[in-house]
Design an enzyme around this catalytic site. Structure first.
Site, PDB file in Angstrom:
ATOM      1  N   HIS A  27       0.723  -1.274  -0.102  1.00 56.35           N
ATOM      2  CA  HIS A  27       0.009   0.101   0.007  1.00 56.35           C
ATOM      3  C   HIS A  27       0.955   1.187  -0.022  1.00 56.35           C
ATOM      4  CE1 HIS A  27       0.091   0.847   4.369  1.00 56.35           C
ATOM      5  NE2 HIS A  27       0.202  -0.331   4.635  1.00 56.35           N
ATOM      6  N   ASP A  62       5.651   1.112   7.353  1.00 54.98           N
ATOM      7  CA  ASP A  62       4.106   0.859   6.872  1.00 54.98           C
ATOM      8  C   ASP A  62       3.961   1.832   5.925  1.00 54.98           C
ATOM      9  OD1 ASP A  62       1.653  -0.055   6.883  1.00 54.98           O
ATOM     10  OD2 ASP A  62       1.274   0.530   8.889  1.00 54.98           O
ATOM     11  N   GLU A  83      -5.298   2.157   1.848  1.00 50.26           N
ATOM     12  CA  GLU A  83      -5.381   0.874   2.936  1.00 50.26           C
ATOM     13  C   GLU A  83      -5.526   1.379   4.133  1.00 50.26           C
ATOM     14  OE1 GLU A  83      -3.645  -2.227   5.331  1.00 50.26           O
ATOM     15  OE2 GLU A  83      -3.018  -0.144   5.093  1.00 50.26           O
ATOM     16  N   GLU A  84      -5.152   2.144   4.738  1.00 51.22           N
ATOM     17  CA  GLU A  84      -5.239   2.814   6.077  1.00 51.22           C
ATOM     18  C   GLU A  84      -6.470   3.041   6.733  1.00 51.22           C
ATOM     19  OE1 GLU A  84      -2.723   2.036   8.060  1.00 51.22           O
ATOM     20  OE2 GLU A  84      -0.859   2.193   7.077  1.00 51.22           O
ATOM     21  N   ASP A 119       3.439  -5.762   2.848  1.00 59.45           N
ATOM     22  CA  ASP A 119       2.951  -4.724   3.652  1.00 59.45           C
ATOM     23  C   ASP A 119       3.930  -4.841   5.069  1.00 59.45           C
ATOM     24  OD1 ASP A 119       1.954  -2.617   5.286  1.00 59.45           O
ATOM     25  OD2 ASP A 119      -0.201  -3.559   5.440  1.00 59.45           O
ATOM     26  N   HIS A 151       2.259   4.110  12.131  1.00 60.23           N
ATOM     27  CA  HIS A 151       1.126   5.117  12.393  1.00 60.23           C
ATOM     28  C   HIS A 151       1.527   6.172  13.207  1.00 60.23           C
ATOM     29  CE1 HIS A 151      -1.791   1.697  11.317  1.00 60.23           C
ATOM     30  NE2 HIS A 151      -0.844   1.843  10.436  1.00 60.23           N
TER      31      HIS A 151
HETATM   32  N1  BES Z   1       0.562  -2.750   7.943  1.00 60.73           N
HETATM   33  C1  BES Z   1      -0.643  -2.603   9.050  1.00 60.73           C
HETATM   34  C2  BES Z   1      -1.106  -4.079   9.395  1.00 60.73           C
HETATM   35  C3  BES Z   1      -0.292  -4.635  10.374  1.00 60.73           C
HETATM   36  C4  BES Z   1       0.160  -3.954  11.600  1.00 60.73           C
HETATM   37  C5  BES Z   1      -0.101  -6.083  10.443  1.00 60.73           C
HETATM   38  C6  BES Z   1       0.900  -4.698  12.578  1.00 60.73           C
HETATM   39  C7  BES Z   1       0.628  -6.706  11.152  1.00 60.73           C
HETATM   40  C8  BES Z   1       1.027  -6.191  12.167  1.00 60.73           C
HETATM   41  C9  BES Z   1      -1.807  -2.032   8.088  1.00 60.73           C
HETATM   42  O1  BES Z   1      -1.444  -0.988   7.357  1.00 60.73           O
HETATM   43  C10 BES Z   1      -2.953  -1.571   8.951  1.00 60.73           C
HETATM   44  O2  BES Z   1      -2.510  -0.573   9.697  1.00 60.73           O
HETATM   45  N2  BES Z   1      -4.144  -2.027   9.098  1.00 60.73           N
HETATM   46  C11 BES Z   1      -5.182  -1.753   9.941  1.00 60.73           C
HETATM   47  C12 BES Z   1      -6.292  -2.515   9.601  1.00 60.73           C
HETATM   48  C13 BES Z   1      -7.102  -1.726   8.267  1.00 60.73           C
HETATM   49  C14 BES Z   1      -8.347  -2.576   8.041  1.00 60.73           C
HETATM   50  C15 BES Z   1      -7.282  -0.352   8.420  1.00 60.73           C
HETATM   51  C16 BES Z   1      -4.772  -2.094  11.356  1.00 60.73           C
HETATM   52  O3  BES Z   1      -4.226  -2.956  11.508  1.00 60.73           O
HETATM   53  O4  BES Z   1      -5.255  -1.501  12.272  1.00 60.73           O
HETATM   54 ZN    ZN Z   2       0.464  -1.259   6.341  1.00 64.12          ZN
END
Ligand code: BES
Ligand code: ZN
Length: 533
Positions: free
Chosen positions: A235, A255, A289-290, A317, A394
């Site tokens: 992403h 990320d 994605e976020e 990712d 984040h």
């Molecule tokens: N890269 C993250 C996902 C992630 C974080 C995987 C830590 C494994 C460990 C992704 O960009 C993200 O932040 N995803 C969101 C969920 C999405 C549906 C908005 C999350 O994990 O909160």
């Molecule tokens: Zn991510």
């Protein structure tokens, strides 16, 4: 050794979720989300009247995550029910916090732009173990050592590091800021430069109607098996949580600049080697994605609607922060077990010094979940075990420096992704996807007798095939858009038997007609089938 994330780091890590419904949403606006049993229970604490308008037993959901620790491995998988609920947008913040605090995880709910979209997603969830009938399962045979060995040696961590620095230099890459838009344009230019001089490579932006940032897609058209498509994605966007705006610093180095940088190095080496795949390869940098996997969701739905034969998807990712003892962790939820096994064998074959682990997010944590929901085989090899992953994502501190100013970890993922692209990309036409529908007619014909069939109404972009088996000699005529006859046809088969077939390629939506003519007295069975291409 990394500590487990505390609640406060989790809150920071998950903060992006608060933004899920934010595009121009008015306070008090109603939105649609889908969520599992445990998350629904949390929601009902805040809004006891919330109830599901539809629910489905998920084929792919993970176990509920207890605070005492996460359960790793497929053995822990347990079916969960997914519910579609309409809620007040103002409740999202509370819901997100209580999911962090009481379930000790992020995510757990997904935004849908309408009730209809939510229902479609729910349906896809329930049948996600069933792949669309038109999708081909690759053989997963590993036999491209001669091509891959020199290419793998060309890959360089320094190139990956530079791309991470370039992407993290944008103030942020949020889905609706200027930085987010500019980063998409920048990547389009970067990938176009790599593809210069190749007429079989295109770079396009996928426009998303409801926000500004576009996804970027680089396509290497397959030479003789172009209809089978392999997708490698990551992403493009970054976030620093719910308040992210024009001036918020969100470098998103790990990320997910790291995933995009790993993909970019794969493309560079493929172009350098002048590699020509037989299948079509697509490299995707997803927008938004976020804020709920929104870019990939639109792309995967569109590919499913158009019947694109996506034979495999790999998501990169977070590839550059080594938080766990093993090198690559294969995530087992919202992914395809058969393809995961193939990815494991790829690592064992081409990167034999690496240690392989497995884990799960416990929810649809990245864009692989969007493809999985549409029934495509997806994998997500990840930088660390879930609770040892980069705690700075984040935040303004997700920088190249806090990943140690190196890209050696991301290089492993680039090499694995290259092996995936070349091993799948070099396969010729596999098992033909089954035809969409078959209609059969049985009967007999006297000498000189004509029988007409149709019209068969079909969507453009496919092949209609009429075939007969039988005795005697029945001849076959097929015509697009008007009744077929021996005087007017697009395809005929008038051999000396009743076992014949005839195909027409249909480019626009419309009708196709078939006529059988008895050259001798015959009995026949006529099958008419349509194969989307
Ligand atoms: N890269 C993250 C996902 C992630 C974080 C995987 C830590 C494994 C460990 C992704 O960009 C993200 O932040 N995803 C969101 C969920 C999405 C549906 C908005 C999350 O994990 O909160
Ligand atoms: Zn991510």
């Amino acid at each position: 050794m990394r500590r487990h994330p505390t609640l406060s780091t989790l809150a920071a890590v998950c903060a992006g979720l608060l933004l899920i419904a934010s595009p121009a949403a008015q306070a008090g606006e109603k939105i649609w989300i889908s969520l599992g049993d445990a998350a629904l229970a949390q929601l009902q604490k805040h809004a006891p009247a919330s109830s599901a308008v539809a629910s489905v037993a998920s084929a792919q959901s993970g176990p509920l995550v207890a605070k005492s620790g996460r359960v790793a491995g497929a053995a822990a998988a347990k079916a969960e029910t997914i519910h579609l609920v309409e809620i007040d947008e103002d409740l999202l913040g509370d819901l997100s916090s209580s999911i962090h605090e009481e379930l000790n995880r992020c995510g757990g709910f997904m935004y849908h732009p309408s009730k209809q979209a939510g229902l479609a997603n729910l349906q896809a969830h329930g049948i996600s173990a069933v792949r669309p009938s038109k999708v081909t399962r690759p053989s997963y045979v590993i036999d491209e050592q001669a091509t891959l060995t020199p290419m793998l040696a060309q890959m360089q961590a320094s190139n990956i590091g530079q791309t991470i620095l370039d992407l993290s230099a944008f103030t942020n890459r949020f889905y609706k800021t200027t930085g987010g838009v500019n980063a998409s344009n920048w990547l389009k230019q970067r990938w176009s430069n790599l593809a210069a001089g190749r007429s079989d490579v295109t770079v396009e932006q996928f426009n998303h109607p409801t926000w500004a940032q576009k996804s970027v897609i680089l396509t290497i058209r397959g030479s003789d098996n172009a209809r089978e498509v392999v997708v490698l994605g990551g992403h493009l966007d970054s976030t620093a949580g719910s308040g992210t705006g024009e001036t918020t610093i969100a470098p998103g180095a790990d990320d997910d600049a790291s995933g995009i940088a790993s993909l970019t190095e794969i493309v560079r080496v493929l172009m350098e080697a002048n590699y020509k795949p037989r299948r079509t390869l697509k490299f995707m940098a997803y927008a938004a994605e976020e804020v709920g996997l929104r870019g990939s969701q639109e792309i995967a739905k569109s590919y499913a609607n158009f019947g694109v034969n996506v034979v495999g998807v790999m998501q990169l990712d977070m590839t550059n922060y080594m938080g766990s003892p093993k090198d690559i962790y294969i995530y087992t939820d919202y992914t395809d077990a058969g393809q995961n096994d193939f990815v494991t064998r790829l690592i064992q074959t081409y990167l034999p010094t690496l240690q392989i682990g497995s884990d799960r997010c416990g929810y649809g944590c990245s864009d692989h979940a969007s493809w999985n929901a549409q029934g495509f085989a997806a994998s997500m090899p990840f930088e660390a075990a879930f609770n040892q992953s980069n705690p700075r994502i984040h935040t303004a501190n997700d920088t190249y420096a806090t990943s140690g100013n190196q890209a050696d970890h991301a290089l492993k993922f680039a090499r694995m992704g290259l092996a995936y692209a070349v091993e799948l990309g070099t396969d010729g036409p596999g098992t033909a996807p089954p035809a969409d529908k078959v209609e059969s007619f049985k009967g007999s014909l006297a000498l000189g007798e004509k029988k007409s069939f149709g019209p068969f109404m079909v969507k453009g972009g496919g092949a209609l095939k009429a075939s007969t088996v039988g005795n005697g000699d029945a001849d076959l005529y097929v015509k697009i858009g008007a009744p077929a006859s021996s005087a007017s046809y697009d395809c005929k088969s008038d051999g000396g038997s009743s076992t014949e077939s005839c195909s027409v390629t249909v480019t626009a939506d419309g009708s196709v007609y078939v006529q059988l003519v008895g050259y001798k007295a015959s009995t026949y069975r006529l099958d008419v089938s349509y194969r989307p291409q």
